[in-house]
Motif scaffolding. Structure first.
Motif, mmCIF file in Angstrom:
data_model
loop_
_atom_site.group_PDB
_atom_site.id
_atom_site.type_symbol
_atom_site.label_atom_id
_atom_site.label_comp_id
_atom_site.label_asym_id
_atom_site.label_seq_id
_atom_site.Cartn_x
_atom_site.Cartn_y
_atom_site.Cartn_z
ATOM 1 N N PHE A 19 0.852 -1.177 0.000
ATOM 2 C CA PHE A 19 0.000 0.000 0.000
ATOM 3 C C PHE A 19 0.892 1.231 0.000
ATOM 4 O O PHE A 19 2.097 1.137 0.259
ATOM 5 C CB PHE A 19 -0.976 0.015 1.196
ATOM 6 C CG PHE A 19 -0.311 0.095 2.544
ATOM 7 C CD1 PHE A 19 -0.064 1.320 3.152
ATOM 8 C CD2 PHE A 19 0.059 -1.063 3.222
ATOM 9 C CE1 PHE A 19 0.538 1.398 4.397
ATOM 10 C CE2 PHE A 19 0.655 -0.997 4.465
ATOM 11 C CZ PHE A 19 0.894 0.235 5.055
ATOM 12 N N LYS A 20 0.312 2.375 -0.303
ATOM 13 C CA LYS A 20 1.059 3.627 -0.322
ATOM 14 C C LYS A 20 0.778 4.386 0.972
ATOM 15 O O LYS A 20 -0.367 4.582 1.338
ATOM 16 C CB LYS A 20 0.669 4.473 -1.522
ATOM 17 C CG LYS A 20 1.065 3.823 -2.826
ATOM 18 C CD LYS A 20 1.088 4.808 -3.952
ATOM 19 C CE LYS A 20 1.516 4.165 -5.249
ATOM 20 N NZ LYS A 20 2.886 3.737 -5.270
ATOM 21 N N PHE A 21 1.855 4.785 1.646
ATOM 22 C CA PHE A 21 1.749 5.578 2.862
ATOM 23 C C PHE A 21 2.055 7.019 2.504
ATOM 24 O O PHE A 21 3.102 7.313 1.913
ATOM 25 C CB PHE A 21 2.732 5.075 3.923
ATOM 26 C CG PHE A 21 2.757 5.916 5.165
ATOM 27 C CD1 PHE A 21 1.743 5.819 6.098
ATOM 28 C CD2 PHE A 21 3.786 6.812 5.378
ATOM 29 C CE1 PHE A 21 1.756 6.598 7.239
ATOM 30 C CE2 PHE A 21 3.807 7.605 6.523
ATOM 31 C CZ PHE A 21 2.788 7.490 7.459
ATOM 32 N N LEU A 27 6.360 13.650 4.843
ATOM 33 C CA LEU A 27 6.841 13.238 3.524
ATOM 34 C C LEU A 27 6.851 14.356 2.489
ATOM 35 O O LEU A 27 7.315 14.151 1.370
ATOM 36 C CB LEU A 27 6.009 12.061 3.004
ATOM 37 C CG LEU A 27 6.082 10.803 3.849
ATOM 38 C CD1 LEU A 27 5.196 9.713 3.252
ATOM 39 C CD2 LEU A 27 7.504 10.302 3.983
ATOM 40 N N LYS A 28 6.332 15.503 2.818
ATOM 41 C CA LYS A 28 6.378 16.664 1.925
ATOM 42 C C LYS A 28 5.875 16.326 0.524
ATOM 43 O O LYS A 28 6.579 16.456 -0.463
ATOM 44 C CB LYS A 28 7.787 17.235 1.866
ATOM 45 C CG LYS A 28 8.296 17.645 3.231
ATOM 46 C CD LYS A 28 9.742 18.053 3.191
ATOM 47 C CE LYS A 28 10.200 18.325 4.602
ATOM 48 N NZ LYS A 28 11.621 18.282 4.776
ATOM 49 N N PRO A 83 12.120 6.055 -1.026
ATOM 50 C CA PRO A 83 12.479 6.609 -2.335
ATOM 51 C C PRO A 83 13.719 7.500 -2.285
ATOM 52 O O PRO A 83 13.980 8.176 -1.288
ATOM 53 C CB PRO A 83 11.240 7.418 -2.727
ATOM 54 C CG PRO A 83 10.597 7.779 -1.434
ATOM 55 C CD PRO A 83 10.899 6.638 -0.492
ATOM 56 N N SER A 84 14.454 7.509 -3.373
ATOM 57 C CA SER A 84 15.657 8.339 -3.438
ATOM 58 C C SER A 84 15.319 9.826 -3.349
ATOM 59 O O SER A 84 16.163 10.626 -2.959
ATOM 60 C CB SER A 84 16.451 8.042 -4.704
ATOM 61 O OG SER A 84 15.660 8.275 -5.844
ATOM 62 N N SER A 85 14.085 10.205 -3.682
ATOM 63 C CA SER A 85 13.687 11.612 -3.561
ATOM 64 C C SER A 85 13.694 12.065 -2.099
ATOM 65 O O SER A 85 13.938 13.235 -1.810
ATOM 66 C CB SER A 85 12.309 11.841 -4.170
ATOM 67 O OG SER A 85 11.332 11.040 -3.513
ATOM 68 N N LEU A 86 13.434 11.146 -1.179
ATOM 69 C CA LEU A 86 13.457 11.471 0.248
ATOM 70 C C LEU A 86 14.778 11.087 0.907
ATOM 71 O O LEU A 86 15.181 11.682 1.896
ATOM 72 C CB LEU A 86 12.318 10.752 0.976
ATOM 73 C CG LEU A 86 10.909 11.200 0.628
ATOM 74 C CD1 LEU A 86 9.878 10.283 1.277
ATOM 75 C CD2 LEU A 86 10.690 12.636 1.072
#
Length: 103
Positions: A19-21, A27-28, A83-86
């Motif tokens: 699922f997506k949290f 998480l901006k 994710p690499s974005s975070l």
């Protein structure tokens, strides 16, 4: 923790899925995929094992590698995909002392 586990257990879900949290405050506007496995025999006191992937960012593989043990020993597996974005660069280190070894 309760926001992740309570809906899963109260909805009587079991099995292997994801699922997506999303949480705007932390998480901006990003999201984290959570890969989980909940054994058929579970309750509100079933232990939860969080598995964190390495730089290859493959939480599904880590979750899948523990499904048999989770069913055998009776624990829930939660493997967040960071994710690499975070978390850019893959240089994050999480230090923990294992309570037991699963092998």
């Amino acid at each position: 923790l309760n926001s992740l586990t309570t809906p899963l257990l109260t909805d009587n879900l079991m099995g292997t899925d994801s699922f997506k949290f999303t949480d705007q405050a932390t998480l901006k506007n990003d999201e984290i995929d959570i890969f989980y496995h909940i054994p058929q025999m579970n309750s509100a006191t079933t232990p939860i094992v969080f598995v964190f992937h390495g730089g290859s960012r493959n939480p599904r593989t880590y979750r899948d590698s523990l499904v048999s043990k989770a069913d055998e020993l009776g624990f829930i597996v939660m493997a967040p995909g960071l994710p690499s974005s975070l978390f850019p660069g893959g240089d994050i280190r999480i230090r923990a002392t294992p309570l037991c070894q699963i092998s």
